[in-house]
Design a protein around this motif. Structure first.
Motif, PDB file in Angstrom:
ATOM      1  N   ASP A  66      10.490 -11.456   5.317  1.00 33.96           N
ATOM      2  CA  ASP A  66      10.272 -11.626   3.894  1.00 33.96           C
ATOM      3  C   ASP A  66       8.757 -11.639   3.661  1.00 33.96           C
ATOM      4  O   ASP A  66       8.029 -12.357   4.332  1.00 33.96           O
ATOM      5  N   GLY A  67       8.286 -10.823   2.744  1.00 28.96           N
ATOM      6  CA  GLY A  67       6.845 -10.775   2.479  1.00 28.96           C
ATOM      7  C   GLY A  67       6.130  -9.651   3.198  1.00 28.96           C
ATOM      8  O   GLY A  67       4.984  -9.361   2.886  1.00 28.96           O
ATOM      9  N   SER A  68       6.801  -9.000   4.167  1.00 29.54           N
ATOM     10  CA  SER A  68       6.152  -7.859   4.835  1.00 29.54           C
ATOM     11  C   SER A  68       5.929  -6.732   3.840  1.00 29.54           C
ATOM     12  O   SER A  68       6.718  -6.538   2.907  1.00 29.54           O
ATOM     13  N   SER A  69       4.897  -5.958   4.067  1.00 34.10           N
ATOM     14  CA  SER A  69       4.663  -4.762   3.258  1.00 34.10           C
ATOM     15  C   SER A  69       4.911  -3.533   4.119  1.00 34.10           C
ATOM     16  O   SER A  69       4.517  -3.502   5.283  1.00 34.10           O
ATOM     17  N   VAL A  70       5.557  -2.561   3.523  1.00 33.51           N
ATOM     18  CA  VAL A  70       5.919  -1.358   4.278  1.00 33.51           C
ATOM     19  C   VAL A  70       5.606  -0.108   3.471  1.00 33.51           C
ATOM     20  O   VAL A  70       5.589  -0.132   2.246  1.00 33.51           O
ATOM     21  N   ASN A  71       5.362   0.979   4.183  1.00 27.06           N
ATOM     22  CA  ASN A  71       5.469   2.305   3.601  1.00 27.06           C
ATOM     23  C   ASN A  71       6.913   2.740   3.793  1.00 27.06           C
ATOM     24  O   ASN A  71       7.505   2.486   4.845  1.00 27.06           O
ATOM     25  N   LEU A  72       7.478   3.394   2.789  1.00 24.66           N
ATOM     26  CA  LEU A  72       8.817   3.984   2.907  1.00 24.66           C
ATOM     27  C   LEU A  72       8.609   5.469   3.110  1.00 24.66           C
ATOM     28  O   LEU A  72       8.189   6.177   2.184  1.00 24.66           O
ATOM     29  N   ILE A  73       8.876   5.940   4.306  1.00 22.29           N
ATOM     30  CA  ILE A  73       8.538   7.321   4.644  1.00 22.29           C
ATOM     31  C   ILE A  73       9.813   8.141   4.794  1.00 22.29           C
ATOM     32  O   ILE A  73      10.682   7.818   5.617  1.00 22.29           O
ATOM     33  N   ALA A  74       9.914   9.173   3.974  1.00 21.86           N
ATOM     34  CA  ALA A  74      11.114  10.020   3.994  1.00 21.86           C
ATOM     35  C   ALA A  74      11.137  10.814   5.294  1.00 21.86           C
ATOM     36  O   ALA A  74      10.158  11.461   5.659  1.00 21.86           O
ATOM     37  N   ARG A  75      12.268  10.770   5.970  1.00 22.96           N
ATOM     38  CA  ARG A  75      12.338  11.395   7.298  1.00 22.96           C
ATOM     39  C   ARG A  75      12.137  12.909   7.224  1.00 22.96           C
ATOM     40  O   ARG A  75      11.457  13.498   8.061  1.00 22.96           O
ATOM     41  N   HIS A  76      12.729  13.547   6.195  1.00 19.29           N
ATOM     42  CA  HIS A  76      12.694  15.015   6.170  1.00 19.29           C
ATOM     43  C   HIS A  76      11.307  15.556   5.848  1.00 19.29           C
ATOM     44  O   HIS A  76      10.983  16.678   6.200  1.00 19.29           O
ATOM     45  N   SER A  77      10.492  14.761   5.154  1.00 17.36           N
ATOM     46  CA  SER A  77       9.197  15.281   4.687  1.00 17.36           C
ATOM     47  C   SER A  77       8.004  14.572   5.306  1.00 17.36           C
ATOM     48  O   SER A  77       6.882  15.086   5.244  1.00 17.36           O
ATOM     49  N   GLY A  78       8.234  13.375   5.832  1.00 15.60           N
ATOM     50  CA  GLY A  78       7.106  12.582   6.352  1.00 15.60           C
ATOM     51  C   GLY A  78       6.233  12.030   5.249  1.00 15.60           C
ATOM     52  O   GLY A  78       5.138  11.535   5.500  1.00 15.60           O
ATOM     53  N   LYS A  79       6.727  12.091   3.996  1.00 16.69           N
ATOM     54  CA  LYS A  79       5.917  11.621   2.867  1.00 16.69           C
ATOM     55  C   LYS A  79       6.346  10.234   2.404  1.00 16.69           C
ATOM     56  O   LYS A  79       7.454   9.775   2.695  1.00 16.69           O
ATOM     57  N   CYS A  80       5.444   9.586   1.689  1.00 20.27           N
ATOM     58  CA  CYS A  80       5.645   8.184   1.311  1.00 20.27           C
ATOM     59  C   CYS A  80       6.189   8.041  -0.105  1.00 20.27           C
ATOM     60  O   CYS A  80       5.755   8.773  -1.022  1.00 20.27           O
ATOM     61  N   ALA A  81       7.073   7.064  -0.297  1.00 21.77           N
ATOM     62  CA  ALA A  81       7.500   6.697  -1.650  1.00 21.77           C
ATOM     63  C   ALA A  81       6.282   6.162  -2.384  1.00 21.77           C
ATOM     64  O   ALA A  81       5.593   5.261  -1.897  1.00 21.77           O
ATOM     65  N   ASP A  82       6.020   6.685  -3.590  1.00 21.01           N
ATOM     66  CA  ASP A  82       4.721   6.552  -4.248  1.00 21.01           C
ATOM     67  C   ASP A  82       4.949   6.391  -5.750  1.00 21.01           C
ATOM     68  O   ASP A  82       5.656   7.199  -6.361  1.00 21.01           O
ATOM     69  N   VAL A  83       4.370   5.348  -6.343  1.00 19.79           N
ATOM     70  CA  VAL A  83       4.446   5.230  -7.798  1.00 19.79           C
ATOM     71  C   VAL A  83       3.455   6.236  -8.371  1.00 19.79           C
ATOM     72  O   VAL A  83       2.258   6.192  -8.069  1.00 19.79           O
ATOM     73  N   VAL A  84       3.969   7.144  -9.177  1.00 21.70           N
ATOM     74  CA  VAL A  84       3.178   8.300  -9.604  1.00 21.70           C
ATOM     75  C   VAL A  84       1.877   7.861 -10.276  1.00 21.70           C
ATOM     76  O   VAL A  84       1.861   6.991 -11.145  1.00 21.70           O
ATOM     77  N   SER A  85       0.798   8.443  -9.803  1.00 23.16           N
ATOM     78  CA  SER A  85      -0.549   8.205 -10.340  1.00 23.16           C
ATOM     79  C   SER A  85      -0.952   6.735 -10.280  1.00 23.16           C
ATOM     80  O   SER A  85      -1.799   6.290 -11.053  1.00 23.16           O
ATOM     81  N   ALA A  86      -0.338   5.988  -9.407  1.00 18.49           N
ATOM     82  CA  ALA A  86      -0.649   4.558  -9.273  1.00 18.49           C
ATOM     83  C   ALA A  86      -0.527   3.848 -10.625  1.00 18.49           C
ATOM     84  O   ALA A  86      -1.230   2.883 -10.906  1.00 18.49           O
ATOM     85  N   SER A  87       0.396   4.335 -11.440  1.00 16.85           N
ATOM     86  CA  SER A  87       0.592   3.730 -12.758  1.00 16.85           C
ATOM     87  C   SER A  87       1.068   2.288 -12.614  1.00 16.85           C
ATOM     88  O   SER A  87       1.832   1.951 -11.713  1.00 16.85           O
ATOM     89  N   THR A  88       0.603   1.451 -13.545  1.00 18.74           N
ATOM     90  CA  THR A  88       1.103   0.072 -13.565  1.00 18.74           C
ATOM     91  C   THR A  88       2.063  -0.125 -14.740  1.00 18.74           C
ATOM     92  O   THR A  88       2.489  -1.240 -15.022  1.00 18.74           O
ATOM     93  N   ALA A  89       2.398   0.980 -15.410  1.00 15.22           N
ATOM     94  CA  ALA A  89       3.266   0.881 -16.591  1.00 15.22           C
ATOM     95  C   ALA A  89       4.725   0.687 -16.199  1.00 15.22           C
ATOM     96  O   ALA A  89       5.176   1.189 -15.166  1.00 15.22           O
TER      97      ALA A  89
END
Ligand code: FUB
Length: 500
Positions: A66-89
């Protein structure tokens, strides 16, 4: 100690912890990703969360809590789950993007204790959420203020490959990348769970930045069985912040925020801004907190102050009712205090910008004999002195260049006592690594794990993304000594360290 790692589709058990696997952003080194693992923790708290749908790794590591921070990396693409444009909205879309160390790709796990977790984006503190609590295939995934909604609750299921699937509680559907796209910007959505690798996620434990938010000039220290971090609160034009916070940790990865421990605008009569670069020391159960601060109007130069408390988390009060060292007393700026306490119990104060000063502290910790102040001026010295001892050798370290420069860096000299005499500059310990987008690495401190030769360096760098000299983040990485006692250049990392 073993830990599981994931490297381009290969999982296994690493034979030892060193050398650490270093994550290289795929955009820059496509095809050569060496990620630290999927370290799925089977802690008491998270064990219930993990529903094993495949062959469970025999020796799953025990790192996610609990409290750990992770990157969520899609296996097929090697890319990270990302909030678009680092928006805080509210309702900002979540897509996949090349992993880049940004806080909008970092997700803090909140164990709900019911078999599900929330995943909160570190830059916004909003939760990964199926839009409108839709149960339809293709419903998009967004960030939304964390609530009790079951469309923000995710079950982490291990697959047989060491990856995970993330299932939304309200719908029972899986998090996936739309159309199994490998492109940057492809959005995340939910769909009936299948076997596609676009529904498989690597949970990559990330401990850097060590503490969320903008913090610089970190002073890391151990009191008793606990590590503490104190820092400049950053993000203010001209470094004009007024507050210091304290953070504590047992493992150097999971940090508790103890809130504001000193606000120079409220608690220090002779100051109202520029709460910078603290240092701290303990004596006889009292904690002495050294800091720099200034007062607006008239003489705006910075002074060095000391506050005291009976706990490392304060609240601290001004110990003297005046600065310990006033502006103009010695050459340069009276900023950046640090304290080193030797094995014989004697404490030494170091400070300065432009010029470096050092003096033994009296046992009251709030005074010194001015005739004992010495100035040491190594080549390229700017600020941020920090001293440690190892095996009878003393290491005098400092920061070079301006904190607004991407070339801000740490160098060192050695000596035979806490006040030298110091050698000439030996070399650089820590500097930028543009291959990882890491810039402005400096104003550090160092801590040793007692009874070991394990050392850690806390330092700041420009925030990622969009950081600069007043938008800095606090990192922790390993520091190693060579057999001859010299310090090995630190490898600054995006992902940080393993928990102790
Ligand atoms: O954070 C304010 C100032 O920036 C510090 O006192 C310096 O060391 C530099 O990091």
């Amino acid at each position: 100690m073993c830990y599981r790692y994931h490297r381009r589709g290969v999982t296994g058990v690493a034979p030892q912890r060193e050398p650490r696997l270093r994550r290289v952003p795929p955009a820059r080194k496509e095809g050569s990703i060496m990620r630290r693992t999927i370290s799925v923790a089977l802690t008491a708290a998270l064990a219930a969360v993990l529903l094993l749908v495949g062959a469970a790794p025999a020796s799953a590591a025990h790192h996610l809590t609990d409290g750990s921070s992770v990157n969520l990396i899609a296996r097929h693409s090697g890319k990270c789950a990302d909030v678009v444009s680092a928006s805080t909205a509210n309702a900002a879309e979540v897509g996949q993007y090349t992993c880049n160390g940004g806080l909008n790709q970092l997700w803090r796990i909140r164990d709900l204790g019911n078999g599900y977790v929330q995943l909160a984006a570190r830059h916004s503190d909003q939760c990964l959420d199926v839009d409108g609590a839709s149960t339809a295939n293709g419903a998009k995934v967004i960030q939304w203020p964390c609530s009790s909604g079951t469309n923000q609750q995710w079950r982490i299921e291990l697959t047989g490959t060491g990856h995970t699937r993330l299932t939304a509680r309200h719908s029972g559907k899986c998090l996936e990348v739309a159309s199994a796209s490998t492109a940057n910007g492809a959005r995340l959505q939910q769909r009936d769970c299948g076997t596609g690798t676009d529904q498989q996620w690597e949970l990559d434990l990330v401990s850097n930045p060590a503490i969320p938010g903008l913090f610089a000039d970190p002073n890391i220290v151990r009191f008793g069985d606990t590590y503490y971090l104190y820092a400049t609160t950053d993000g203010f034009a001209g470094w004009s912040g007024t507050r210091f916070r304290a953070f504590s940790s047992k493992d150097l990865v999971h940090w508790t925020d103890h809130g504001v421990i000193l606000d120079v605008a409220a608690d220090i009569a002779w100051a109202d801004n520029s709460a910078w670069a603290p240092g701290i020391a303990e004596r006889n159960g009292e904690y002495y907190f050294y800091f720099s601060a200034g007062k607006a109007g008239g003489d705006t130069r910075k002074h060095l102050g000391v506050a005291v408390a009976d706990s490392p988390t304060g609240p601290f009060r001004d110990a003297l009712g005046r600065p310990l060292v006033s502006a103009g007393t010695y050459a340069g700026q009276m900023i950046d205090p640090a304290v080193f306490t030797d094995a014989d119990g004697r404490s030494y104060l170091y400070w300065g910008q432009g010029s470096s000063h050092q003096v033994p502290l009296n046992t009251d910790m709030v005074s010194f004999n001015a005739s004992q102040v010495r100035t040491y001026q190594p080549a390229n010295y700017n600020e941020g002195t920090f001293v440690v001892e190892r095996g009878g050798a003393y290491y005098f370290m400092w920061s070079e260049n301006d904190t607004r420069s991407e070339d801000y860096r740490v160098a060192y000299a050695t000596g035979s006592s806490p006040t030298g005499p110091w050698s000439s500059r030996v070399g650089v310990i820590l500097q930028k690594d543009l291959s990882q987008g890491i810039k402005g690495t400096g104003h550090h401190s160092v801590v040793q794990v007692p009874g070991t030769d394990q050392w850690y360096i806390a330092y700041h760098r420009f925030a990622i993304p969009n950081g600069d000299g007043t938008h800095r983040e606090t990192m922790i990485d390993r520091l190693h000594f060579n057999a001859d006692g010299t310090i090995r250049p630190v490898v600054p990392t995006l992902e940080g360290i393993e928990p102790l």
